[in-house]
Design an enzyme around this catalytic site. Structure first.
Site, mmCIF file in Angstrom:
data_model
loop_
_atom_site.group_PDB
_atom_site.id
_atom_site.type_symbol
_atom_site.label_atom_id
_atom_site.label_comp_id
_atom_site.label_asym_id
_atom_site.label_seq_id
_atom_site.Cartn_x
_atom_site.Cartn_y
_atom_site.Cartn_z
ATOM 1 N N THR A 231 0.843 -1.198 0.000
ATOM 2 C CA THR A 231 0.000 0.000 0.000
ATOM 3 C C THR A 231 0.879 1.251 0.000
ATOM 4 O O THR A 231 0.407 2.329 0.356
ATOM 5 C CB THR A 231 -0.933 0.024 1.222
ATOM 6 O OG1 THR A 231 -0.143 -0.084 2.425
ATOM 7 C CG2 THR A 231 -1.930 -1.117 1.184
ATOM 8 N N ARG A 233 4.148 2.224 -2.581
ATOM 9 C CA ARG A 233 4.416 2.702 -3.933
ATOM 10 C C ARG A 233 4.615 1.511 -4.855
ATOM 11 O O ARG A 233 5.274 0.532 -4.498
ATOM 12 C CB ARG A 233 5.664 3.594 -3.964
ATOM 13 C CG ARG A 233 5.470 4.973 -3.341
ATOM 14 C CD ARG A 233 4.532 5.835 -4.181
ATOM 15 N NE ARG A 233 4.355 7.169 -3.638
ATOM 16 C CZ ARG A 233 3.385 7.520 -2.809
ATOM 17 N NH1 ARG A 233 2.516 6.595 -2.391
ATOM 18 N NH2 ARG A 233 3.254 8.766 -2.388
ATOM 19 N N ASP A 257 -2.412 -1.859 -3.570
ATOM 20 C CA ASP A 257 -3.211 -0.645 -3.739
ATOM 21 C C ASP A 257 -2.481 0.357 -4.630
ATOM 22 O O ASP A 257 -2.986 1.452 -4.858
ATOM 23 C CB ASP A 257 -3.492 -0.009 -2.373
ATOM 24 C CG ASP A 257 -4.460 1.163 -2.450
ATOM 25 O OD1 ASP A 257 -5.512 1.009 -3.107
ATOM 26 O OD2 ASP A 257 -4.164 2.225 -1.866
ATOM 27 N N GLU A 262 0.419 5.216 -12.505
ATOM 28 C CA GLU A 262 -0.925 5.524 -12.016
ATOM 29 C C GLU A 262 -1.434 6.822 -12.645
ATOM 30 O O GLU A 262 -0.736 7.847 -12.553
ATOM 31 C CB GLU A 262 -0.912 5.660 -10.485
ATOM 32 C CG GLU A 262 -0.547 4.358 -9.788
ATOM 33 C CD GLU A 262 -0.433 4.503 -8.289
ATOM 34 O OE1 GLU A 262 -0.350 3.482 -7.608
ATOM 35 O OE2 GLU A 262 -0.413 5.655 -7.792
ATOM 36 N N HIS A 283 -5.453 2.629 -5.642
ATOM 37 C CA HIS A 283 -4.773 3.621 -4.818
ATOM 38 C C HIS A 283 -5.772 4.437 -3.980
ATOM 39 O O HIS A 283 -5.785 5.672 -4.000
ATOM 40 C CB HIS A 283 -3.911 4.565 -5.664
ATOM 41 C CG HIS A 283 -2.788 5.176 -4.875
ATOM 42 N ND1 HIS A 283 -1.562 5.470 -5.425
ATOM 43 C CD2 HIS A 283 -2.693 5.540 -3.565
ATOM 44 C CE1 HIS A 283 -0.775 6.004 -4.490
ATOM 45 N NE2 HIS A 283 -1.458 6.052 -3.349
ATOM 46 N N TRP A 286 -5.674 5.454 1.177
ATOM 47 C CA TRP A 286 -5.547 6.706 1.928
ATOM 48 C C TRP A 286 -6.850 7.499 1.986
ATOM 49 O O TRP A 286 -6.941 8.502 2.699
ATOM 50 C CB TRP A 286 -4.499 7.597 1.247
ATOM 51 C CG TRP A 286 -4.924 8.034 -0.135
ATOM 52 C CD1 TRP A 286 -4.898 7.286 -1.268
ATOM 53 C CD2 TRP A 286 -5.500 9.296 -0.511
ATOM 54 N NE1 TRP A 286 -5.385 7.996 -2.340
ATOM 55 C CE2 TRP A 286 -5.765 9.242 -1.897
ATOM 56 C CE3 TRP A 286 -5.789 10.468 0.188
ATOM 57 C CZ2 TRP A 286 -6.318 10.308 -2.584
ATOM 58 C CZ3 TRP A 286 -6.337 11.532 -0.500
ATOM 59 C CH2 TRP A 286 -6.592 11.450 -1.876
#
Length: 316
Positions: A231, A233, A257, A262, A283, A286
């Site tokens: 989760t 990079r 994630d 991206e 992603h 967060w």
């Protein structure tokens, strides 16, 4: 003094941003390409970026720029060396998402340990409906209690995940940096931790030293059937090598994630494969409402501190 403030990718933060508590001219763009970054930043002395790259060639075109306010914790998209040489301050966001990212990592672990994607697929395919008994025995199911979790990165998220995992009865190991000459207190050597852990969870920044931190050699060191969670990079893991490890049964599962590109507009090995022991989320670890509101408030506080001459969450 009136400050010119530009937010390059406002749509990346879908919550209200508090008003700046100083005289300012504020402009925002839903998104900004690398090619348009210099144009959109023109005339600004404060630039906010979440994920828009600010490279040397862009920064050199902005003589009036005084502060880059990163609307995230990760800052690998900003050329810090160029900012240092050009006298541009840089600040980032810290600890706003410790709880929510740790929860996301733990959720991925639980889903993979219980093989929920595989069972969801079986139910959707009608396998349970055809069973001659009350349940359907498919993919193996295991408990996290008693399992060993190796955490790479002992920052706020890693520490919070350790607390959550400990509450579930997991044994927690903090993994020392790869190639480190000495062990920090409470840490286990990198290769040793990979060999011991039932689950490895990554919570470190992406740098030139950590790029491809986990590739084929490291995957081969891991326990057969182990889980890999990322989760942090995408560039931390070699994605081609990961797919091979999953296909050939070296790993029990992976929960990601983040990806190396991206959004993954050019495709990605993890998106091409159709494996029931692989979970990819876009992603969003967060992105709880509470965490994003904390981020927005801290972003404004960081900028206001800079204007007031106070160093707050500064990288430079």
């Amino acid at each position: 003094m009136t400050h010119s403030v530009v937010f390059l990718d406002r749509d990346s933060l879908p919550v209200p941003v508090p008003l700046l508590p100083f005289p300012s001219e504020y402009h925002e763009f839903p998104s900004t390409s690398v090619e348009d970054a210099a144009i959109n930043c023109s005339g600004a002395d404060i630039v906010i970026t979440n994920k828009v790259p600010l490279r040397r060639e862009t920064l050199e075109q902005l003589p009036g720029l005084k502060l880059v306010a990163v609307a995230a914790t990760g800052y690998n998209h900003v050329d810090l060396d160029a900012c240092r040489e050009l006298g541009i301050a840089v600040c980032n966001i810290r600890h706003y998402g410790d709880d929510t990212v740790a929860e996301h990592a733990l959720t991925l672990m639980l889903a993979l340990a219980k093989n929920l994607p595989a069972y969801q697929r079986d139910v959707a395919a009608g396998v349970w409906q055809q069973s001659r008994q009350f349940c359907h025995f498919g993919a193996p199911i295991r408990d996290l209690r008693g399992a060993t979790l190796g955490i790479v990165g002992a920052g706020g998220i890693g520490l919070r995940l350790a607390e959550m995992a400990g509450a579930l009865g997991m044994e927690v190991l903090f993994v020392e940096r790869k190639g480190a000459k000495a062990l920090r207190s409470g840490h286990v050597a990198f290769a040793e931790a990979l060999a011991q852990a039932d689950v490895i969870s990554l919570h470190c920044p992406l740098t030139e030293e950590t790029r491809d931190l986990i590739a084929q050699p490291e995957l081969m060191l891991m326990k057969p059937g182990a889980l890999l969670i990322n989760t942090a990079r995408g560039g931390l893991v070699n994605e081609e090598d990961l797919v091979a490890a999953l296909k050939y049964g070296q790993l029990g599962g992976a929960g990601f994630d983040v990806l190396s590109e991206e959004p993954p507009v050019h495709g990605n090995p993890l998106l091409k494969t159709r494996l029931p022991n692989l979970i990819v989320t876009p992603h969003v670890g967060w992105a709880s409402r509470q965490a994003m509101e904390r981020l927005a408030a801290q972003l404004v506080d960081n900028i206001a501190a800079f204007v007031a001459g106070i160093e707050r969450n500064r990288l430079l």
